[in-house]
Scaffold this motif. Sequence first.
Motif, PDB file in Angstrom:
ATOM      1  N   ILE A 170      75.666 106.451 100.962  1.00 32.98           N
ATOM      2  CA  ILE A 170      76.053 107.240  99.795  1.00 32.98           C
ATOM      3  C   ILE A 170      74.870 107.448  98.851  1.00 32.98           C
ATOM      4  CG2 ILE A 170      78.485 106.585  99.929  1.00 32.98           C
ATOM      5  CD1 ILE A 170      77.958 104.780  97.445  1.00 32.98           C
ATOM      6  N   PHE A 171      73.961 106.466  98.779  1.00 33.74           N
ATOM      7  CA  PHE A 171      72.785 106.655  97.918  1.00 33.74           C
ATOM      8  C   PHE A 171      71.931 107.810  98.431  1.00 33.74           C
ATOM      9  CE2 PHE A 171      72.856 101.818  96.902  1.00 33.74           C
ATOM     10  CZ  PHE A 171      73.926 102.023  96.041  1.00 33.74           C
ATOM     11  N   LYS A 172      71.842 107.942  99.744  1.00 34.94           N
ATOM     12  CA  LYS A 172      71.060 109.023 100.338  1.00 34.94           C
ATOM     13  C   LYS A 172      71.805 110.354 100.259  1.00 34.94           C
ATOM     14  CE  LYS A 172      67.828 110.998 102.827  1.00 34.94           C
ATOM     15  NZ  LYS A 172      66.485 111.274 102.256  1.00 34.94           N
ATOM     16  N   LEU A 173      73.090 110.336 100.640  1.00 37.17           N
ATOM     17  CA  LEU A 173      73.854 111.576 100.734  1.00 37.17           C
ATOM     18  C   LEU A 173      74.178 112.162  99.370  1.00 37.17           C
ATOM     19  CD1 LEU A 173      75.401 113.584 102.564  1.00 37.17           C
ATOM     20  CD2 LEU A 173      77.395 112.080 102.356  1.00 37.17           C
TER      21      LEU A 173
ATOM     22  N   ARG B 224      69.546 108.429  90.483  1.00 39.29           N
ATOM     23  CA  ARG B 224      70.165 108.887  91.730  1.00 39.29           C
ATOM     24  C   ARG B 224      71.244 107.931  92.217  1.00 39.29           C
ATOM     25  NH1 ARG B 224      64.622 110.041  92.276  1.00 39.29           N
ATOM     26  NH2 ARG B 224      64.175 112.275  92.437  1.00 39.29           N
ATOM     27  N   VAL B 225      71.015 106.636  92.053  1.00 40.28           N
ATOM     28  CA  VAL B 225      72.000 105.643  92.488  1.00 40.28           C
ATOM     29  C   VAL B 225      73.267 105.745  91.650  1.00 40.28           C
ATOM     30  CG1 VAL B 225      72.490 103.164  92.605  1.00 40.28           C
ATOM     31  CG2 VAL B 225      70.326 104.053  93.490  1.00 40.28           C
ATOM     32  N   PHE B 226      73.114 105.889  90.342  1.00 41.07           N
ATOM     33  CA  PHE B 226      74.287 106.016  89.477  1.00 41.07           C
ATOM     34  C   PHE B 226      75.047 107.308  89.781  1.00 41.07           C
ATOM     35  CE2 PHE B 226      73.028 102.310  87.408  1.00 41.07           C
ATOM     36  CZ  PHE B 226      73.892 101.985  86.366  1.00 41.07           C
ATOM     37  N   GLN B 227      74.327 108.385  90.041  1.00 41.69           N
ATOM     38  CA  GLN B 227      75.000 109.632  90.407  1.00 41.69           C
ATOM     39  C   GLN B 227      75.800 109.458  91.690  1.00 41.69           C
ATOM     40  OE1 GLN B 227      72.919 113.599  90.502  1.00 41.69           O
ATOM     41  NE2 GLN B 227      73.243 113.364  92.695  1.00 41.69           N
ATOM     42  N   ALA B 228      75.201 108.815  92.681  1.00 40.58           N
ATOM     43  CA  ALA B 228      75.877 108.615  93.966  1.00 40.58           C
ATOM     44  C   ALA B 228      77.133 107.762  93.812  1.00 40.58           C
ATOM     45  CB  ALA B 228      74.913 107.959  94.956  1.00 40.58           C
TER      46      ALA B 228
END
Length: 320
Positions: free
Chosen positions: A147-150, A200-204
Motif C-alpha cells: 500500500i505504501f508503494k501503490l 507518502r506513507v500517511f497518504q497511503a
Amino acid sequence: MTSPHAPVLLAEVIEALDPKPGDVIIDATFGAGGYTRAILERGAEVVALDRDPTVQPFAEAVARDFPDRFQLIRTPFSGLAEAFEESGKAKLDGAVFDIGVSSMQLDQAERGFSFMRDGPLDMRMSDEGQTAADIVNTWDHGPLAHIFKLYGDERQSGRVATAILRRRVEQPFTRTLDLADVVEKALGGRRGAAIHPATRVFQALRIAVNDELGELERGLEAAEATLAPGGRLVVVTFHSLEDRIVKAFLTERTGNAPGGSRHAPVAVETRKPSFDLLFKGAREAGEAELAANPRARSAKIRAAVRTDAPAWGAAKGRGA
C-alpha cells in the motif's frame, strides 16, 4: 457557522453543474458545505452526503438558512443511489464529488490525518472500521509495503515497512508523530527534501483506511445509475490516483476508450455511451485562485452529461 476553508474550483464546479431552480443536486462530499451553499444560492435543491459525523454543525447551519431545499444523509460514495432513493426526490439533475481529505480534517489533530500535529493514529473519515493504528500494528510486511508503494508512490516502501515491524515489536504505534518519526528515520531524515518524508506513507494509510479509491469507483457507478438524462457529473480530484480513475471511467463511458490494433483486434463494444464529455480533458485552477488558495495547485476538474443510454454498471472484474 461559516465554512472553515474555501472550496476549491468553486466557480468551475458551479459552471459545470449549472444548477437551476427546481433542480436536485447531490453534493457527495458535503464537508463544510461550500459547494452546497453555492448550489442552493442558485435556487436548486441539495441532497448532501458525507460519512464524517463532524460535519453535522455545518449541516445544521445550512438547514437553518435553506430549510426547505437541503438535507444531509450520512453515507459514503457507494451509498449514493440508496441515499437518493431515501431523499424521496424524483429526478437527479447533477452530482458533484470532491475527492480526498479536506483541509478541515487535516487541521483536526484528533482525527490523526496529519503528520504535523500529534494525535491518535486514526485517519477514519467516519467513526467506523479499522484505524491507521490497526493497520501499522497488525498487517504483515508485504501488504504494508504494497500500500505504501501503490497508494503513496513510496519508492522505499519495503524499508519503511521493515522499520514499522521492527518498532512495533517493542511498542505498538498509537500516535501520529511517533509514526512520522519512525518513517522519517527509516528514510534517512529530511536532508533538504521538498516534502516531509512521511507524506507518502500517511497518504497511503489514509487511502487504505477509508477505501478511498474503491469508494470513488462505486460512487461514480452509482451516479451513472442515478442521474437522469441530461444530468451532470462533476468531479474534483487532488491526486493522480484519483484523477486516473475518473479519467478512465469517463473515457470508457463516453465511448472513447482506445480500441485494438489490426494485429490485436478487440471485441466491438455494443453498449451506447452513458455520458458525453462536458469539456475535453481536465481543467485546473487559475492563477488568481492559486495565489489565494495553495491547496488548489493540484486540483483538477472533469465533467460529463448523462445520456439516455442504460448505465453500464460495475467495472469488469469487480462484480455487479
